[in-house]
Design a protein around this motif. Structure first.
Motif, PDB file in Angstrom:
ATOM      1  N   THR A  81      14.452 -24.346 -17.147  1.00  0.00           N
ATOM      2  CA  THR A  81      15.895 -24.184 -17.018  1.00  0.00           C
ATOM      3  C   THR A  81      16.539 -25.484 -16.580  1.00  0.00           C
ATOM      4  N   ASP A  82      17.784 -25.672 -17.010  1.00  0.00           N
ATOM      5  CA  ASP A  82      18.549 -26.821 -16.525  1.00  0.00           C
ATOM      6  C   ASP A  82      19.370 -26.433 -15.294  1.00  0.00           C
ATOM      7  N   ASP A  83      19.240 -25.176 -14.835  1.00  0.00           N
ATOM      8  CA  ASP A  83      19.905 -24.703 -13.621  1.00  0.00           C
ATOM      9  C   ASP A  83      18.874 -24.081 -12.686  1.00  0.00           C
ATOM     10  N   TYR A  84      17.912 -24.888 -12.286  1.00  0.00           N
ATOM     11  CA  TYR A  84      16.819 -24.431 -11.420  1.00  0.00           C
ATOM     12  C   TYR A  84      17.364 -23.799 -10.132  1.00  0.00           C
ATOM     13  N   ALA A  85      18.281 -24.471  -9.438  1.00  0.00           N
ATOM     14  CA  ALA A  85      18.811 -23.956  -8.171  1.00  0.00           C
ATOM     15  C   ALA A  85      19.529 -22.623  -8.375  1.00  0.00           C
ATOM     16  N   GLY A  86      20.263 -22.502  -9.462  1.00  0.00           N
ATOM     17  CA  GLY A  86      20.980 -21.262  -9.743  1.00  0.00           C
ATOM     18  C   GLY A  86      20.042 -20.083  -9.931  1.00  0.00           C
ATOM     19  N   TRP A  87      18.995 -20.274 -10.736  1.00  0.00           N
ATOM     20  CA  TRP A  87      18.026 -19.196 -10.959  1.00  0.00           C
ATOM     21  C   TRP A  87      17.255 -18.896  -9.681  1.00  0.00           C
ATOM     22  N   HIS A  88      16.886 -19.933  -8.942  1.00  0.00           N
ATOM     23  CA  HIS A  88      16.147 -19.741  -7.694  1.00  0.00           C
ATOM     24  C   HIS A  88      16.977 -18.891  -6.722  1.00  0.00           C
ATOM     25  N   ASN A  89      18.252 -19.221  -6.568  1.00  0.00           N
ATOM     26  CA  ASN A  89      19.134 -18.441  -5.697  1.00  0.00           C
ATOM     27  C   ASN A  89      19.291 -17.009  -6.200  1.00  0.00           C
ATOM     28  N   ARG A  90      19.440 -16.846  -7.490  1.00  0.00           N
ATOM     29  CA  ARG A  90      19.570 -15.498  -8.072  1.00  0.00           C
ATOM     30  C   ARG A  90      18.350 -14.652  -7.745  1.00  0.00           C
ATOM     31  N   HIS A  91      17.163 -15.216  -7.947  1.00  0.00           N
ATOM     32  CA  HIS A  91      15.936 -14.457  -7.702  1.00  0.00           C
ATOM     33  C   HIS A  91      15.757 -14.126  -6.221  1.00  0.00           C
ATOM     34  N   LYS A  92      16.155 -15.048  -5.345  1.00  0.00           N
ATOM     35  CA  LYS A  92      16.107 -14.765  -3.897  1.00  0.00           C
ATOM     36  C   LYS A  92      17.057 -13.616  -3.548  1.00  0.00           C
ATOM     37  N   MET A  94      18.083 -11.263  -5.407  1.00  0.00           N
ATOM     38  CA  MET A  94      17.584 -10.012  -5.971  1.00  0.00           C
ATOM     39  C   MET A  94      16.428  -9.454  -5.144  1.00  0.00           C
ATOM     40  N   GLY A  95      15.920 -10.246  -4.197  1.00  0.00           N
ATOM     41  CA  GLY A  95      14.816  -9.791  -3.354  1.00  0.00           C
ATOM     42  C   GLY A  95      13.487  -9.737  -4.075  1.00  0.00           C
ATOM     43  N   LEU A  96      13.334 -10.551  -5.114  1.00  0.00           N
ATOM     44  CA  LEU A  96      12.102 -10.546  -5.891  1.00  0.00           C
ATOM     45  C   LEU A  96      10.987 -11.268  -5.141  1.00  0.00           C
ATOM     46  N   ASN A  97       9.761 -10.931  -5.485  1.00  0.00           N
ATOM     47  CA  ASN A  97       8.583 -11.558  -4.896  1.00  0.00           C
ATOM     48  C   ASN A  97       8.437 -12.968  -5.452  1.00  0.00           C
ATOM     49  N   LEU A  98       8.668 -13.981  -4.597  1.00  0.00           N
ATOM     50  CA  LEU A  98       8.593 -15.379  -5.014  1.00  0.00           C
ATOM     51  C   LEU A  98       7.429 -16.076  -4.324  1.00  0.00           C
ATOM     52  N   TRP A  99       6.803 -16.988  -5.035  1.00  0.00           N
ATOM     53  CA  TRP A  99       5.832 -17.907  -4.452  1.00  0.00           C
ATOM     54  C   TRP A  99       6.340 -19.298  -4.802  1.00  0.00           C
ATOM     55  N   ALA A 103       6.478 -28.789  -2.996  1.00  0.00           N
ATOM     56  CA  ALA A 103       5.942 -30.129  -3.277  1.00  0.00           C
ATOM     57  C   ALA A 103       6.000 -30.440  -4.775  1.00  0.00           C
ATOM     58  N   MET A 104       5.782 -29.432  -5.606  1.00  0.00           N
ATOM     59  CA  MET A 104       5.832 -29.621  -7.057  1.00  0.00           C
ATOM     60  C   MET A 104       7.224 -29.373  -7.616  1.00  0.00           C
ATOM     61  N   GLY A 105       8.101 -28.746  -6.828  1.00  0.00           N
ATOM     62  CA  GLY A 105       9.451 -28.454  -7.303  1.00  0.00           C
ATOM     63  C   GLY A 105       9.512 -27.305  -8.282  1.00  0.00           C
ATOM     64  N   ILE A 106       8.612 -26.322  -8.120  1.00  0.00           N
ATOM     65  CA  ILE A 106       8.568 -25.146  -8.990  1.00  0.00           C
ATOM     66  C   ILE A 106       8.438 -23.902  -8.121  1.00  0.00           C
ATOM     67  N   TYR A 107       8.657 -22.749  -8.731  1.00  0.00           N
ATOM     68  CA  TYR A 107       8.338 -21.491  -8.058  1.00  0.00           C
ATOM     69  C   TYR A 107       7.894 -20.472  -9.094  1.00  0.00           C
ATOM     70  N   PHE A 108       7.277 -19.412  -8.594  1.00  0.00           N
ATOM     71  CA  PHE A 108       6.831 -18.300  -9.423  1.00  0.00           C
ATOM     72  C   PHE A 108       7.528 -17.044  -8.939  1.00  0.00           C
ATOM     73  N   VAL A 109       7.882 -16.166  -9.871  1.00  0.00           N
ATOM     74  CA  VAL A 109       8.467 -14.870  -9.545  1.00  0.00           C
ATOM     75  C   VAL A 109       7.587 -13.804 -10.200  1.00  0.00           C
ATOM     76  N   ALA A 110       7.289 -12.743  -9.436  1.00  0.00           N
ATOM     77  CA  ALA A 110       6.411 -11.679  -9.949  1.00  0.00           C
ATOM     78  C   ALA A 110       7.232 -10.612 -10.656  1.00  0.00           C
ATOM     79  N   ASP A 111       6.726 -10.143 -11.801  1.00  0.00           N
ATOM     80  CA  ASP A 111       7.368  -9.032 -12.496  1.00  0.00           C
ATOM     81  C   ASP A 111       6.871  -7.720 -11.870  1.00  0.00           C
ATOM     82  N   PRO A 112       7.373  -6.556 -12.311  1.00  0.00           N
ATOM     83  CA  PRO A 112       6.981  -5.292 -11.682  1.00  0.00           C
ATOM     84  C   PRO A 112       5.480  -4.984 -11.744  1.00  0.00           C
ATOM     85  N   ASP A 113       4.761  -5.552 -12.703  1.00  0.00           N
ATOM     86  CA  ASP A 113       3.323  -5.315 -12.808  1.00  0.00           C
ATOM     87  C   ASP A 113       2.500  -6.374 -12.087  1.00  0.00           C
TER      88      ASP A 113
END
Length: 126
Positions: A81-92, A94-99, A103-113
């Protein structure tokens, strides 16, 4: 001989509607097509990001009675995405499970499964 082209990645899901809500609302994917077996034994839903190309296929199996065991779950789908901060804030929000790997400037979000979706800033892909 022409090159092979990646068509789709498949995730088999336990609760199709919950998964569709996640992928459409949390990630902004759109349903491209849907196929239901005549006997009702399975449903395939293909999702896209609006650019054509690679799709995510969600498979739901009627006879499945419990969630899938993903083992060590080293499988993931990456999105950019070209809007990393926007998506990161959205996922936070939404209360989604984030890892997060700051240091790498990335994150992971878990789907329902429990499948991980890696979110990468577009600039890292250049």
């Amino acid at each position: 001989m022409s090159a092979l082209t990646i068509a789709h990645t498949n995730f088999t899901v336990f609760d199709l509607e919950k998964s569709l809500t996640f992928y459409t609302e949390a990630l902004g994917f759109q349903i491209v097509r849907r196929h239901e077996a005549p006997d009702g034994s399975f449903v395939l839903v293909y999702l896209g990001d609006g650019t054509g190309g690679h799709q995510l296929e969600l498979t739901w199996l009627k006879d499945r009675k419990e969630p899938y065991n993903l083992g060590d779950n080293e499988i993931h789908l990456a999105v950019t995405t070209d809007d990393y901060a926007g998506w990161h804030n959205r996922h936070k929000k939404m209360g989604l499970n984030l890892w997060e790997n700051e240091a790498m400037g990335i994150y992971f979000v878990a789907d329902p499964d429990g499948y991980w979706i890696e979110v990468v800033p577009e600039k890292m892909m250049d």
